[in-house]
Design an enzyme around this catalytic site. Structure first.
Site, PDB file in Angstrom:
ATOM      1  CD  GLU A 289      -8.208  19.042  38.254  1.00 55.48           C
ATOM      2  OE1 GLU A 289      -8.406  18.559  37.309  1.00 55.48           O
ATOM      3  OE2 GLU A 289      -7.771  18.553  39.463  1.00 55.48           O
TER       4      GLU A 289
ATOM      5  CG  HIS B  44       1.651  20.192  43.641  1.00 54.89           C
ATOM      6  ND1 HIS B  44       2.293  19.468  42.736  1.00 54.89           N
ATOM      7  CD2 HIS B  44       0.605  19.388  43.955  1.00 54.89           C
ATOM      8  CE1 HIS B  44       1.571  18.374  42.518  1.00 54.89           C
ATOM      9  NE2 HIS B  44       0.413  18.261  43.169  1.00 54.89           N
TER      10      HIS B  44
END
Lengths: 324, 323, 306
Positions: C42, C111
């Site tokens: 990322e 998440h």
């Protein structure tokens, strides 16, 4: 290939553990299909030899860290399958009181420190445990499991560098199953073997057949000896395969069926069974009983989990901060 | 190289007198890398640099007076005073962004390289950073991406850590990076990499020229590690000038304090180059001294301009952060 | 992607776990040379997108799960957000970071993040927060056209909402709030998927004789305070429902702005219905309990009328 040193009685016990993991994962999968378990579920069916092979060489007070596919790791380290399944089912009787779920298992009493849903997220954490262990001088080691997908992550490199520089007693165990989520490793990098990265940082590394229980144990024996002797980290790359999709519900269309068939032939459990049979250390009847016993234990765990209460509302705000 | 050297040296008294504050980093001792390397580029290539950017900007042709003004936080600065030493930019020269975060620019350089590749405009990107950047996870992530996507980027690592101060000299050349040589890191992701002597201007030029040509031919990324010896004036927390540079030092360093003398005698790339030019009879000592004189005058004037440039209006603090 | 060839997509798992993700396979066929699926890096690929934007492309990065922006934080908050300002206005960064925030059902602590409150505290980033299919389309067009780095905060639960979407390509401007439901009794400000929850709550409250006005800011940066204040002028009562955690959350900032500029319009204190200040627990009943639920929202509205 089994080494002469392997005690056959011990191997039978290892096979029992592998069966426990297999049965557990298959049951959890069934419960998921029945919607008794929700959320994200990543199974390690087909990777049992790595978990059992590696962790059978560690003590209770060695530290183990996992990733999102860590049910098998926890079981191999000695976790209680009732509390484990209850956690995956989100019940109050689970290891984390239902707060963690499948990807965030913590079974501290047997040394399974934590898992994570973030790829490579526990690699730096394992360094911390190894660092503490080095200070304490009791010879404890830290082992961390991650997949081939973590090899492209910055923190993976940073951790290899630091572990090497400071000679930390950490064993990096890479389960290279060739896929990071839904894409093959080749789509992520030109490197085929993550052990190469370890060598860049001066860390002794090996790549082996992760579906061969004995190869894993061999490599791990050397790794543990290295760490306990204060010689620094070791990298063990286990080539293996996950028989299911990335998570339950993933039809894995990106994988060739022929590839799946190839790996089925290398099933780690079947290989150990064959070996034991060939040495007359076990009969077919005993093998069947072993599988059956594993499934019985797992059924009990399922019953326990599903009949356990949900966490009470009050538990929501408890355990967020430690208060005396 | 004279421009860079005298620019950098004049920052020290300006800082010590309080004309500007905040940390700053000098490019002294690395001129023989930056100047020849950047001369190999096209006018429209992209460049990214770090907190040690003055030398790069000047080598590429930024006006010293505007760089001075930026470091002093004045309105005539390259960034209008909003960036300061760490963040000076010159988009018309290809410098879109400079980051004060170690390795902050490395992923960005893969971006401009990607853009150039898809736009098929032949531009390459040069990413200039130091050896410390390789410790950041962002660096291997970027090498992997550049390699995977065959991006037109030159990673030019200026390793000034050779026998540098504050770092242990062990089997590994650094106490903070286990990999050695550093070129093993990009090679781990199949980025071709080489180590060269960054003090040898001619070698730097030839190496970078070849690397740039390969990248323009579409062969993918290249990594060059140019090694220099750290300037003794940056050994301390705040930069100092052990001895003001003068052409004469190329032959006589007795006036330099003993601690720094060896560096000036053998590792100062500017003095090395001066000696080379004279030995090759491409210029005489006097001619070089004359050039230096002109540069010193120009730098003085540039500094004067900056000191006289006003600060930005206070309202500027609340504007100019959205396009 | 048809309209502007500078638009590139970075990340191959757009729509991540959604059953609708096959839609992107069709895109792949048409625009394959402008789509790349990077490795799990990322930090690396958000930096790549930012750099590409600096060089004139208009990349759209999909981070998938909102929590993963934490892996890329230095590139988003320290590079992309600062570049335009630090360069004195010379370097533009027209990049869009798309992510799915919030409680999704079994996502657990890592998440289920909603990073928009933290990102609102980073000057230099535009933040869009759609609540309906129509808003997703219109706001997304503006995000891509914007020359500023934009965080497009989507919600996975919105993928299941069916709603009218105009055929036209008219973009929805940033900084314009939307009255999703008119009403005279209480101003109920909500964001993202919580708007849908509020609309359900509003229908139920109507049966109790309470008419709420549901106001959707649609973007946090820029923020339309004026529309909110006109509503408060009408109702004198405010409830704010949002999925970021309570402390320093989106509702906190909105409450502060209303209190500072519209205090005299209020007849009762401002009430917030935010996600509790706890790491998101896995267990479904626990997760269902911590968010801005319909019952908590209705309770707050009733309390505002006492």
């Amino acid at each position: 290939m089994a080494t002469k040193k392997e005690n056959l009685k011990e191997v039978v016990e290892l096979l029992r553990r592998m069966w426990l993991i297999r049965a557990f994962e298959e049951k959890v999968s069934a419960l998921y299909a029945e919607r008794q378990i929700v959320g994200l579920l990543h199974l390690g069916i087909g990777q049992e030899a790595v978990a059992v092979g590696a962790l059978s060489l560690l003590h209770d007070d060695d530290y183990v860290y996992g990733g999102h596919r860590s049910h098998g790791h926890a079981i191999a380290k000695g976790a209680d399958i009732n509390k484990l399944m209850a956690e995956i089912a989100g019940r109050a009787t689970g290891y984390c009181g239902g707060k963690g779920g499948s990807m965030h298992i913590v079974a501290k009493e047997c040394g399974f420190i934590t898992a994570t849903g973030v790829v490579g997220g526990t690699i730096p954490l394992a360094l911390g445990a190894a660092f503490a262990s080095k200070e304490r001088k009791k010879g404890q080691v830290a082992a961390v499991f991650f997949g081939d997908g973590a090899g492209q992550a910055g923190p993976f490199h940073e951790s290899l560098n630091i572990a090497s520089l400071w000679r930390l007693p950490v064993i990096f165990i890479c389960e290279n199953n060739g896929y990071a989520e839904f894409t093959p490793l080749s789509a992520h990098t030109k490197i085929e073997r993550l052990a190469q990265h370890a060598k860049t940082y001066g860390i002794p590394a090996s790549t082996l057949d992760g579906n061969d229980l004995f190869a894993v144990r061999n490599a791990m024996t050397k790794a543990v000896a290295n760490c306990r002797a204060g010689k620094g980290p070791v990298f063990v790359e286990c080539l293996t395969h996950r028989m299911r999709g990335h998570y339950e519900g993933d039809p894995a269309k990106y994988r060739e069926l022929s590839q799946l068939a190839e790996w089925k032939k290398k099933d780690p459990i079947a290989r150990v069974a064959r070996m034991l049979r060939s040495k007359q250390a076990i009969t077919d009847k005993e093998l069947k009983a072993m599988e059956s016993k594993a499934r019985t234990l797992v059924e009990k765990a399922a019953k326990f989990s599903l009949s356990s209460p949900w966490p009470a509302d009050g538990s929501l705000t408890s355990q967020v901060y430690k208060t005396t | 190289m004279f421009v860079i050297r005298h620019f950098e040296e004049s920052l020290v008294p300006l800082h010590d007198k309080g004309v500007f504050s905040g940390h700053y980093h000098l490019y002294i001792g690395q001129e023989a890398t930056g100047v020849p390397a950047l001369s190999c580029l096209r006018a429209d290539d992209y460049l990214f640099t770090t907190h040690r950017n003055h030398g790069h900007l000047l080598a590429r042709g930024a006006e010293p007076k505007r760089l001075f003004a930026e470091i002093l936080g004045r309105v005539d600065g390259l960034n209008g005073g909003k960036g300061g030493s760490f963040h000076s930019v010159a988009p018309s020269l290809g410098f879109l962004h400079s980051s004060g975060v170690v390795a902050g620019i490395i992923p960005l350089s893969t971006g401009t390289a990607y853009a150039a590749k898809v736009q098929k405009n032949g531009r390459i990107t040069v990413c200039l950073f130091g050896d410390g950047s390789l410790e950041e996870g962002a660096a291997p992530e970027a090498f992997n991406l550049a390699s995977l996507l065959k991006l037109p980027v030159l990673f030019l690592c200026e390793n000034n850590g050779k026998y540098g101060s504050g770092r242990a000299v062990a089997a590994a050349q650094s106490s903070s990076m286990a990999a050695y040589p550093l070129t093993d890191l990009p090679k781990a992701y199949k980025v071709p990499a080489q180590q060269i002597d960054g003090i040898d201007a001619g070698l730097v030029h030839a190496t970078i020229l070849e690397a740039v040509e390969k990248i323009r031919r579409g062969e993918g990324p290249q990594f060059v590690e140019a090694q220099t010896v750290r300037y003794p004036g940056s050994a301390t927390n705040w930069p100092t000038v052990p001895a003001p540079t003068d052409t004469a030092l190329a032959w006589d360093v007795t006036s330099v304090p003993e601690k720094a003398r060896e560096w000036y005698r053998s590792a100062d790339p500017l003095l090395v180059y001066i000696r080379e030019l004279v030995e090759a009879k491409q210029a005489s000592r006097d001619e070089i001294a004359a050039i230096e004189g002109q540069v010193k005058t120009a730098i003085s004037a540039a500094a004067e301009f900056a000191v006289n440039s006003p600060f930005p209006k206070l309202e500027e603090a609340e504007t100019g952060f959205f396009a | 992607m048809t309209a502007d060839e500078r638009v590139h997509l970075i990340n191959g798992t757009f729509l991540s776990l959604s059953p609708h993700r096959h839609v992107f396979q069709d895109l792949q066929k048409k625009f394959g040379d402008r789509m790349i699926a990077p490795p799990i890096s990322e930090l690396g690929f958000c930096g790549l997108a930012t750099g590409a934007a600096m060089a004139g492309l208009r990349p759209i990065v999909d981070l998938s799960t909102g929590s993963f922006i934490y892996e890329a934080w230095p590139q988003v908050a320290n590079e992309a957000a600062n570049a335009f300002s630090m360069s004195g206005g010379q370097t533009r960064v027209p990049v869009v970071f798309h992510l799915f925030h919030g409680l999704r059902g079994g996502g657990a602590a890592q998440h289920s993040g909603s990073p928009q409150a933290m990102l609102w505290n980073v000057p230099g980033l535009e933040i869009a927060l759609p609540s309906s299919p129509r808003d997703v389309k219109g706001l997304f067009k503006t995000a891509v056209a914007s020359d500023n780095p934009t965080i497009f905060v989507d919600h996975i639960r919105l993928l299941d909402i069916r709603g009218e979407v105009p055929e036209s390509d008219k973009p929805i401007p940033f900084g314009v709030a939307d009255i999703k439901r008119a009403g005279g009794d209480v101003t109920l400000i909500a964001t993202s998927y919580t708007v849908q929850v509020c609309l359900g709550a509003a229908q139920k409250l109507a049966k109790e004789g309470i008419e709420v006005e549901v106001v959707d800011p649609r973007t946090l940066v820029p923020f339309d305070l004026a529309t909110i204040l006109s509503s408060v002028e009408k109702t004198h009562r405010v409830v704010i429902a949002d999925e970021t955690h309570q402390s320093c959350g989106v509702a906190a900032e909105i409450a502060a702005r209303i209190a500072e500029t519209g205090f005299d319009k209020l007849k009762t204190r401002i009430r917030r219905v935010s996600t509790l200040d706890v790491p998101v627990p896995y267990s479904p009943p626990l997760e269902a309990h911590i968010g801005p639920t319909e019952s908590r929202i209705m309770e707050a509205v009733r309390a505002a009328l006492i």
